[in-house]
Design a protein around this motif. Structure first.
Motif, mmCIF file in Angstrom:
data_model
loop_
_atom_site.group_PDB
_atom_site.id
_atom_site.type_symbol
_atom_site.label_atom_id
_atom_site.label_comp_id
_atom_site.label_asym_id
_atom_site.label_seq_id
_atom_site.Cartn_x
_atom_site.Cartn_y
_atom_site.Cartn_z
ATOM 1 N N ILE A 1 0.837 -1.203 0.000
ATOM 2 C CA ILE A 1 0.000 0.000 0.000
ATOM 3 C C ILE A 1 0.868 1.248 0.000
ATOM 4 C CG2 ILE A 1 -1.597 1.352 1.416
ATOM 5 C CD1 ILE A 1 -2.960 -1.217 2.201
ATOM 6 N N PHE A 2 1.950 1.227 0.794
ATOM 7 C CA PHE A 2 2.830 2.394 0.810
ATOM 8 C C PHE A 2 3.568 2.553 -0.519
ATOM 9 C CE2 PHE A 2 7.054 4.254 1.703
ATOM 10 C CZ PHE A 2 6.633 5.522 2.076
ATOM 11 N N LEU A 3 3.983 1.460 -1.124
ATOM 12 C CA LEU A 3 4.655 1.550 -2.426
ATOM 13 C C LEU A 3 3.705 2.082 -3.500
ATOM 14 C CD1 LEU A 3 6.770 -1.751 -2.470
ATOM 15 C CD2 LEU A 3 7.551 0.588 -2.014
ATOM 16 N N ALA A 4 2.411 1.814 -3.336
ATOM 17 C CA ALA A 4 1.441 2.354 -4.295
ATOM 18 C C ALA A 4 1.411 3.873 -4.258
ATOM 19 C CB ALA A 4 0.055 1.791 -4.016
ATOM 20 N N TYR A 5 1.713 4.443 -3.077
ATOM 21 C CA TYR A 5 1.741 5.911 -2.974
ATOM 22 C C TYR A 5 2.895 6.500 -3.779
ATOM 23 C CZ TYR A 5 2.643 10.501 -0.955
ATOM 24 O OH TYR A 5 2.895 11.833 -0.784
ATOM 25 N N LEU A 6 3.962 5.726 -3.962
ATOM 26 C CA LEU A 6 5.128 6.226 -4.686
ATOM 27 C C LEU A 6 4.932 6.254 -6.194
ATOM 28 C CD1 LEU A 6 7.953 4.397 -2.662
ATOM 29 C CD2 LEU A 6 6.973 6.667 -2.278
ATOM 30 N N VAL A 7 3.855 5.664 -6.676
ATOM 31 C CA VAL A 7 3.575 5.705 -8.115
ATOM 32 C C VAL A 7 3.139 7.113 -8.495
ATOM 33 C CG1 VAL A 7 2.163 4.765 -9.970
ATOM 34 C CG2 VAL A 7 2.923 3.280 -8.097
ATOM 35 N N PRO A 8 3.801 7.765 -9.449
ATOM 36 C CA PRO A 8 3.429 9.141 -9.807
ATOM 37 C C PRO A 8 2.022 9.217 -10.387
ATOM 38 C CG PRO A 8 5.606 8.559 -10.677
ATOM 39 C CD PRO A 8 4.977 7.287 -10.184
ATOM 40 N N PRO A 9 1.245 10.218 -10.003
ATOM 41 C CA PRO A 9 -0.106 10.364 -10.575
ATOM 42 C C PRO A 9 -0.093 10.570 -12.087
ATOM 43 C CG PRO A 9 0.125 11.695 -8.589
ATOM 44 C CD PRO A 9 1.493 11.183 -8.928
ATOM 45 N N SER A 10 1.016 11.093 -12.623
ATOM 46 C CA SER A 10 1.091 11.304 -14.068
ATOM 47 C C SER A 10 1.072 9.993 -14.844
ATOM 48 C CB SER A 10 2.361 12.091 -14.418
ATOM 49 O OG SER A 10 3.518 11.416 -13.943
ATOM 50 N N PHE B 1 -4.550 8.227 -5.033
ATOM 51 C CA PHE B 1 -3.266 8.625 -4.454
ATOM 52 C C PHE B 1 -3.395 9.117 -3.009
ATOM 53 C CE2 PHE B 1 -4.947 12.340 -6.726
ATOM 54 C CZ PHE B 1 -4.848 13.338 -5.780
ATOM 55 N N LEU B 2 -4.628 9.283 -2.511
ATOM 56 C CA LEU B 2 -4.809 9.702 -1.121
ATOM 57 C C LEU B 2 -4.828 8.513 -0.162
ATOM 58 C CD1 LEU B 2 -7.592 12.442 -1.502
ATOM 59 C CD2 LEU B 2 -5.125 12.774 -1.329
ATOM 60 N N ILE B 3 -5.491 7.430 -0.541
ATOM 61 C CA ILE B 3 -5.655 6.288 0.356
ATOM 62 C C ILE B 3 -4.318 5.650 0.741
ATOM 63 C CG2 ILE B 3 -6.583 3.940 0.501
ATOM 64 C CD1 ILE B 3 -9.051 4.909 -0.951
ATOM 65 N N PRO B 4 -3.368 5.436 -0.186
ATOM 66 C CA PRO B 4 -2.125 4.768 0.232
ATOM 67 C C PRO B 4 -1.375 5.483 1.351
ATOM 68 C CG PRO B 4 -2.326 4.727 -2.151
ATOM 69 C CD PRO B 4 -3.427 5.592 -1.654
ATOM 70 N N PHE B 5 -1.166 6.785 1.216
ATOM 71 C CA PHE B 5 -0.408 7.478 2.260
ATOM 72 C C PHE B 5 -1.217 7.599 3.547
ATOM 73 C CE2 PHE B 5 1.222 11.106 4.583
ATOM 74 C CZ PHE B 5 2.578 10.826 4.607
ATOM 75 N N CYS B 6 -2.510 7.880 3.445
ATOM 76 C CA CYS B 6 -3.338 7.960 4.654
ATOM 77 C C CYS B 6 -3.350 6.628 5.394
ATOM 78 C CB CYS B 6 -4.760 8.381 4.288
ATOM 79 S SG CYS B 6 -4.919 10.092 3.718
ATOM 80 N N THR B 7 -3.394 5.530 4.657
ATOM 81 C CA THR B 7 -3.358 4.213 5.294
ATOM 82 C C THR B 7 -2.037 3.992 5.999
ATOM 83 O OG1 THR B 7 -4.846 3.340 3.591
ATOM 84 C CG2 THR B 7 -3.580 1.745 4.882
ATOM 85 N N TRP B 8 -0.939 4.332 5.353
ATOM 86 C CA TRP B 8 0.375 4.178 5.984
ATOM 87 C C TRP B 8 0.494 5.043 7.232
ATOM 88 C CZ3 TRP B 8 4.239 7.949 6.515
ATOM 89 C CH2 TRP B 8 5.458 7.470 6.993
ATOM 90 N N LEU B 9 -0.012 6.244 7.176
ATOM 91 C CA LEU B 9 0.043 7.140 8.333
ATOM 92 C C LEU B 9 -0.789 6.596 9.489
ATOM 93 C CD1 LEU B 9 1.033 9.903 9.403
ATOM 94 C CD2 LEU B 9 -1.077 10.878 8.511
#
Length: 298
Positions: free
Chosen positions: A132-141, A170-178
């Motif tokens: 899930i955290f690695l998914a946040y690193l995927v660029p939105p572009s 792109f919001l859920i991955p970082f919020c989940t990690w936090l």
């Protein structure tokens, strides 16, 4: 012997005085000077936007007669034009709806995901959290091309719903990690005691974990709201009509006509658009710092 004893207090006073000056100079060099530089770098863009928003047009480019760092005879024409002759109020309303809706949607999904990974023990929980955290690193572009295909297929193109449903990617991955880091800091014994007393997982989550995790929820909410408010790529791709645009896209596409830049209105729009985020941070900065510290520490 007597002379040495009499002179020793003077020597001690000189040493104390020198250490005091050394400490003051060190504080100025190590603390105050970097703080002043940091504040200047942080606040100067807001100052520049503010003075540009109230400068008459003849002062915006005439640097020989007027100073670029000050304004003479300020005017409100740019702000009046922005609010009453453009669709800026509609852009502001669209941005608010999209940011609030996507934030609540992302927080709801992140709470369930983080609680399941940290508290409900199952095989591969740690790997799932890492993915899930690695998914946040995927660029939105990279994601907006397949998301654009889905948006067209579903039939929600050029609507606020398109942004509300795509921003959580792109919001859920970082919020989940936090929230995972914050949930981990809550003593597990509290849940064990509740389980012994017959509480269900839903009761534990709603009556024990979430009240204790309010700082983490506020921090994740601020993060999600800020990203949603400032997002540009998805809003530019999925919105076409002027009345459905958000502030970042509307200000850039509607106030720049060819090679003509309406700098006064542009700066006024940027300044007014940044105020909600600044106000939000000013109210909840303590919760934001404490939750980030807890998440990183864990």
């Amino acid at each position: 012997m007597t002379d040495t004893t009499q002179n020793s207090p003077v020597v001690v006073d000189d040493i104390v005085g020198m250490s005091h000056h050394d400490t003051l100079a060190r504080r100025i060099l190590v603390i105050y000077l970097p703080l002043v530089v940091f504040l200047f770098v942080l606040l100067f863009p807001f100052y520049w936007m503010a003075i540009t928003a109230v400068k008459p047009n003849d002062q915006l480019t005439n640097y020989q007669a007027y100073s670029p760092f000050w304004v003479v005879r300020p005017t409100l024409d740019h702000i009046r034009y922005l609010l009453f002759e453009t669709s800026y109020p509609g852009w502001l309303w669209n941005t608010m709806i999209v940011a609030v809706a996507s934030t609540f949607l992302s927080l709801g999904a992140s709470v369930f995901a983080a609680y399941a990974i940290e508290r409900v023990r199952f095989t591969g929980a740690r790997v799932t959290g890492l993915m899930i955290f690695l998914a946040y690193l995927v660029p939105p572009s990279i994601l907006f091309i397949p998301l654009a295909f889905i948006v067209f297929q579903v039939g929600i193109f050029d609507s606020r719903l398109a942004l509300i449903l795509t921003y959580p990617t792109f919001l859920i991955p970082f919020c989940t990690w936090l929230l995972m880091g914050y949930f981990r800091s809550i003593p597990f014994e509290l849940e064990e005691s509740a389980l012994v007393d017959g509480a269900t997982r839903w009761q534990i989550l709603t009556k024990i974990v979430l009240p204790l995790a309010i700082p983490g929820l506020i921090s994740a909410g601020i993060f999600a709201f800020t990203l949603s408010w400032n997002e540009f790529i998805y809003a530019l791709t999925f919105i076409q009509s002027s009345e459905n645009k958000t502030i970042p896209v509307g200000v850039l596409t509607e106030l720049v006509r060819g090679d003509v830049y309406e700098w006064g209105s542009l700066m006024a729009g940027a300044l007014l658009g940044s105020l909600p985020v600044v106000i939000l941070y000013s109210f909840f900065v303590d919760y934001y710092v404490s939750s980030m510290t807890g998440a990183v520490k864990e």
